[in-house]
Design an enzyme around this catalytic site. Structure first.
Site, PDB file in Angstrom:
ATOM      1  N   PRO A   1      14.653   6.104  10.120  1.00 22.29           N
ATOM      2  CA  PRO A   1      15.818   7.075   9.322  1.00 22.29           C
ATOM      3  C   PRO A   1      16.689   6.294   8.300  1.00 22.29           C
ATOM      4  O   PRO A   1      16.626   6.337   7.024  1.00 22.29           O
ATOM      5  CB  PRO A   1      17.467   7.510  10.472  1.00 22.29           C
TER       6      PRO A   1
ATOM      7  N   GLU B   1      -7.003   0.392   4.467  1.00 27.17           N
ATOM      8  CA  GLU B   1      -5.711   2.190   4.672  1.00 27.17           C
ATOM      9  C   GLU B   1      -5.367   2.384   3.110  1.00 27.17           C
ATOM     10  O   GLU B   1      -5.493   4.187   3.208  1.00 27.17           O
ATOM     11  CB  GLU B   1      -4.188   1.248   5.910  1.00 27.17           C
TER      12      GLU B   1
ATOM     13  N   GLY C   1       3.298   3.369   1.404  1.00 31.07           N
ATOM     14  CA  GLY C   1       3.800   3.028  -0.100  1.00 31.07           C
ATOM     15  C   GLY C   1       3.639   4.012  -1.448  1.00 31.07           C
ATOM     16  O   GLY C   1       2.675   4.410  -2.097  1.00 31.07           O
TER      17      GLY C   1
END
Ligand SMILES: Cc1cc2nc3c(=O)[nH]c(=O)nc-3n(C[C@H](O)[C@H](O)[C@H](O)COP(=O)(O)OP(=O)(O)OC[C@H]3O[C@@H](n4cnc5c(N)ncnc54)[C@H](O)[C@@H]3O)c2cc1C
Length: 412
Positions: free
Chosen positions: A153, A270, A392
């Site tokens: 969070p 990735e 990202g």
């Protein structure tokens, strides 16, 4: 029944493929094109019906079945190293599979990519022989589902600096406490690779460790919420709590306080794998718009005869190919063992931003009918949008690219 002036999706059935075009013969090897044909045929025949079911019903079950089918066909293990039962393909093959899968279903691609790639690859590259033996076969078969837990969070773009999730050693166990948020496959995952602080006082990133967590019968593990997402229907994305969860010390992955190495290793692959999703989804949108503009008549002519439309199509094609070129360059660099962080980051944000533009303009070319569910354009928009945020964001990737540029000319 098609009414006059109405063009159904079936009328527009476009299946251009990519492997027979001159540019694909130039950019990809014969073997890579053969791989594309194999994967493409399988996905269209065996996965597409399940993807439709997931989109219409919003359930994860057809997606799970899709992953099991890909497991049986060997697609899941294609680019695992041969020593763990894979075919040893590299990132280029990963982009081919990613493109063909997202051209049909972002939801299936996301669940499979998270389980097979994001959970499985760190285990394949950093796991002990026992960890590889235990966790990889069921993941490759699609019998078990994996997840990756980084975001919290309070720790999003600054996931490393902001991490609070802690793991303390107690005898033969580590004890996990904290929360993870936005975890794809979170509440349905059998296994997770989870990052936590083992040395909170260590400098930036140096006190993080990676762990393999088995969720079955894990006392203290709670699903706080499954988020309802804008798109990619059927995908489960969760907010999770770990309240003093004991896991065996043997589940440490890659060594204590070495988690950052596990996280960063494979990150370029990735990002490039993620980029293939933008290429696949926007390619499908572009193909539909191209055909629609030829069939749809207004002012007594097909739409394509108006420059306002046809120039857009030329631009869509050019941006799509530029996305592919940046992706392929980065993929070939990684496969050749070259450092490619700048190239991977540039490929990802360029494709995320331009792919979004392509999907939006494709819907524009379809006009009002594009905004309905007669065509999948509105779905592509919902499915695509998170590409500019997750794994990202486009802002963070621009930051990374400029940082590398300055490093190259001697600035810190
Ligand atoms: C559908 C979905 C699936 C996901 N799956 C996973 C998963 O499986 N596992 C996992 O660990 N995480 C997952 N994530 C989390 C995802 O990686 C984060 O959402 C992402 O890293 C951004 O973090 P944030 O949402 O907290 O945004 P924030 O970090 O709060 O950023 C908010 C906005 O501010 C911008 N911003 C932040 N810092 C800067 C800066 N320094 N300069 C300029 N702009 C800045 C960001 O680009 C963004 O636009 C998922 C997220 C989504 C939405």
């Amino acid at each position: 029944m098609p009414k006059e002036g109405h063009i159904s999706l079936e009328d527009l059935h476009v299946d251009f493929g990519y492997s027979a075009t001159p540019s694909s013969l130039f950019l990809y090897t014969k073997e890579e094109n053969r791989f594309r044909e194999r994967v493409r045929g399988f996905i269209r025949e065996k996965i597409a019906p399940l993807a439709e079911e997931a989109e219409n019903g919003g359930s994860i079950e057809p997606i799970r079945e899709a992953i099991r089918r890909m497991g049986r066909d060997g697609i899941n293990r294609a680019y695992y190293p041969k020593e763990v039962g894979g075919e040893g393909y590299g990132v280029v093959h990963r982009t081919i599979r990613g493109e063909e899968l997202t051209a049909i279903s972002y939801a299936v691609a996301m669940v499979a990519g998270t389980s097979v790639d994001l959970f499985g690859m760190p285990v394949a590259r950093h796991g002990t022989p026992e960890q590889k033996k235990k966790y990889l076969p069921p993941i490759m078969r699609g019998d078990k589902i994996g997840a990756i837990c980084i975001t919290e969070p309070g720790a999003g773009s600054d996931a490393v600096g902001g991490m609070r999730m802690a793991a303390r050693r107690e005898g033969k166990d580590y004890v996990l406490s904290g929360e993870k948020r936005f975890i794809t496959n979170g509440s349905i995952a059998d296994y997770m690779v989870l990052y936590a602080l083992t040395d909170p006082k260590a400098p930036h990133g140096k006190g993080i460790s990676a762990f393999i967590v088995e969720t079955e019968d894990l006392t203290g593990f709670k699903v706080l919420k499954d988020f309802e997402l804008m798109g990619r229907r059927g995908v489960v994305n969760s907010w999770l709590a770990f309240e003093d969860c004991h896991i065996p010390a043997a589940n440490l992955l890659g060594g204590e306080n070495r988690g950052i190495e596990v996280m960063l290793d494979g990150l370029d692959g990735e990002r490039i794998g993620g980029t293939s999703g933008y290429v696949g989804c926007s390619r499908s949108a572009y193909e539909i718009a191209l055909k629609y503009a030829a069939e749809r008549m207004q002012f007594g002519k097909p739409l394509r005869s108006f420059e306002g439309v046809s120039f857009k199509l030329a631009e869509m094609y050019s941006r799509l190919e530029a996305m592919r070129l940046l992706m392929l360059r980065a993929a070939r660099m990684v496969d050749a063992g070259l450092p490619a962080s700048k190239e991977a980051a540039a490929a990802k944000f360029f494709a995320a931003d331009n792919g979004w533009w392509i999907v939006d303009e494709a819907l524009q070319i379809l006009g009002g009918i594009g905004y309905t569910k007669e065509y999948p354009l509105e779905r592509y928009m919902r499915d695509f949008r998170v590409g500019r945020i997750a794994a990202g964001s486009s802002e963070i990737l621009r930051f990374l690219v400029q940082r590398e540029l300055y490093k190259e000319i001697g600035y810190k």
